[in-house]
Design a protein around this motif. Structure first.
Motif, PDB file in Angstrom:
ATOM      1  N   GLU A  90       0.834  -1.211   0.000  1.00 12.12           N
ATOM      2  CA  GLU A  90       0.000   0.000   0.000  1.00 12.12           C
ATOM      3  C   GLU A  90       0.865   1.256   0.000  1.00 12.12           C
ATOM      4  O   GLU A  90       0.556   2.232  -0.689  1.00 12.12           O
ATOM      5  N   THR A  91       1.955   1.233   0.748  1.00  8.03           N
ATOM      6  CA  THR A  91       2.849   2.385   0.805  1.00  8.03           C
ATOM      7  C   THR A  91       3.550   2.594  -0.523  1.00  8.03           C
ATOM      8  O   THR A  91       3.693   3.733  -0.989  1.00  8.03           O
ATOM      9  N   MET A  92       3.971   1.500  -1.169  1.00  4.05           N
ATOM     10  CA  MET A  92       4.605   1.616  -2.483  1.00  4.05           C
ATOM     11  C   MET A  92       3.636   2.226  -3.494  1.00  4.05           C
ATOM     12  O   MET A  92       4.018   3.087  -4.288  1.00  4.05           O
ATOM     13  N   GLU A  93       2.377   1.802  -3.453  1.00  3.41           N
ATOM     14  CA  GLU A  93       1.372   2.366  -4.351  1.00  3.41           C
ATOM     15  C   GLU A  93       1.181   3.855  -4.065  1.00  3.41           C
ATOM     16  O   GLU A  93       1.079   4.666  -4.991  1.00  3.41           O
ATOM     17  N   ALA A  94       1.163   4.232  -2.811  1.00  2.00           N
ATOM     18  CA  ALA A  94       1.016   5.646  -2.451  1.00  2.00           C
ATOM     19  C   ALA A  94       2.207   6.457  -2.963  1.00  2.00           C
ATOM     20  O   ALA A  94       2.035   7.579  -3.469  1.00  2.00           O
ATOM     21  N   ALA A  98       2.114   9.490  -5.605  1.00  5.58           N
ATOM     22  CA  ALA A  98       2.677  10.795  -5.230  1.00  5.58           C
ATOM     23  C   ALA A  98       3.713  11.263  -6.246  1.00  5.58           C
ATOM     24  O   ALA A  98       3.823  12.456  -6.535  1.00  5.58           O
ATOM     25  N   LYS A  99       4.465  10.332  -6.814  1.00  6.18           N
ATOM     26  CA  LYS A  99       5.493  10.672  -7.798  1.00  6.18           C
ATOM     27  C   LYS A  99       4.875  11.355  -9.022  1.00  6.18           C
ATOM     28  O   LYS A  99       5.486  12.223  -9.624  1.00  6.18           O
ATOM     29  N   ALA A 100       3.663  10.970  -9.358  1.00  6.86           N
ATOM     30  CA  ALA A 100       3.001  11.500 -10.550  1.00  6.86           C
ATOM     31  C   ALA A 100       2.467  12.917 -10.345  1.00  6.86           C
ATOM     32  O   ALA A 100       2.069  13.566 -11.299  1.00  6.86           O
ATOM     33  N   GLU A 101       2.450  13.402  -9.130  1.00  5.06           N
ATOM     34  CA  GLU A 101       1.903  14.724  -8.833  1.00  5.06           C
ATOM     35  C   GLU A 101       2.974  15.623  -8.236  1.00  5.06           C
ATOM     36  O   GLU A 101       3.923  15.160  -7.634  1.00  5.06           O
ATOM     37  N   ALA A 102       2.782  16.924  -8.408  1.00  5.03           N
ATOM     38  CA  ALA A 102       3.672  17.908  -7.785  1.00  5.03           C
ATOM     39  C   ALA A 102       2.811  18.821  -6.926  1.00  5.03           C
ATOM     40  O   ALA A 102       1.794  19.350  -7.389  1.00  5.03           O
ATOM     41  N   TYR A 103       3.184  18.991  -5.686  1.00  2.00           N
ATOM     42  CA  TYR A 103       2.446  19.862  -4.771  1.00  2.00           C
ATOM     43  C   TYR A 103       3.299  21.083  -4.500  1.00  2.00           C
ATOM     44  O   TYR A 103       4.409  20.969  -3.973  1.00  2.00           O
ATOM     45  N   PRO A 104       2.799  22.269  -4.868  1.00  4.41           N
ATOM     46  CA  PRO A 104       3.607  23.475  -4.674  1.00  4.41           C
ATOM     47  C   PRO A 104       3.645  23.882  -3.206  1.00  4.41           C
ATOM     48  O   PRO A 104       2.651  23.846  -2.517  1.00  4.41           O
ATOM     49  N   GLY A 105       4.825  24.246  -2.728  1.00  7.55           N
ATOM     50  CA  GLY A 105       4.981  24.766  -1.385  1.00  7.55           C
ATOM     51  C   GLY A 105       4.554  26.241  -1.344  1.00  7.55           C
ATOM     52  O   GLY A 105       4.254  26.835  -2.389  1.00  7.55           O
TER      53      GLY A 105
END
Length: 114
Positions: A90-94, A98-105
């Protein structure tokens, strides 16, 4: 089924009762969890801030909460702390998601000191 870890600490009165008449609380909790749709994976006693830890499965958070609410309700515990657990898969899937998205700080934030 989802996995949960609950750390628990007995009251002094509960310890007094258990010392006077030892009882397998792991078996009691396991039977209780099964009646409500869960399953105990492991149960340990420990030394430190908490007196024990139980890892159990439940089909959803409502079931996990009902198992815990009824187990806590007699008043023999002075503290509990429950953590939802994730398997490695489950953590690997998460992480892949997450790798596919970028969250701006925040605009003025920088990860390195300036």
């Amino acid at each position: 089924m989802s996995a949960y870890m609950t750390q628990f600490a007995y009251t002094a009165e509960a310890w007094k009762a258990l010392v006077k008449k030892p009882e397998d609380r792991a078996a009691v909790f396991a039977e209780h969890a099964e009646k409500l749709g869960g399953r105990v994976l492991s149960f340990y006693y420990c030394m430190g801030e908490y007196d024990g830890v139980v890892i159990f499965e439940a089909p959803n958070e409502a079931t996990a909460a009902s198992i815990l609410f009824t187990a806590i309700s007699p008043g023999h515990l002075r503290a509990t702390k429950t953590t939802a657990l994730m398997s490695v898969e489950e953590t690997m899937e998460a992480m892949r998601r997450a790798k596919a998205e970028a969250y701006p700080g925040p605009t003025l934030w920088s990860p390195t000191p300036s």
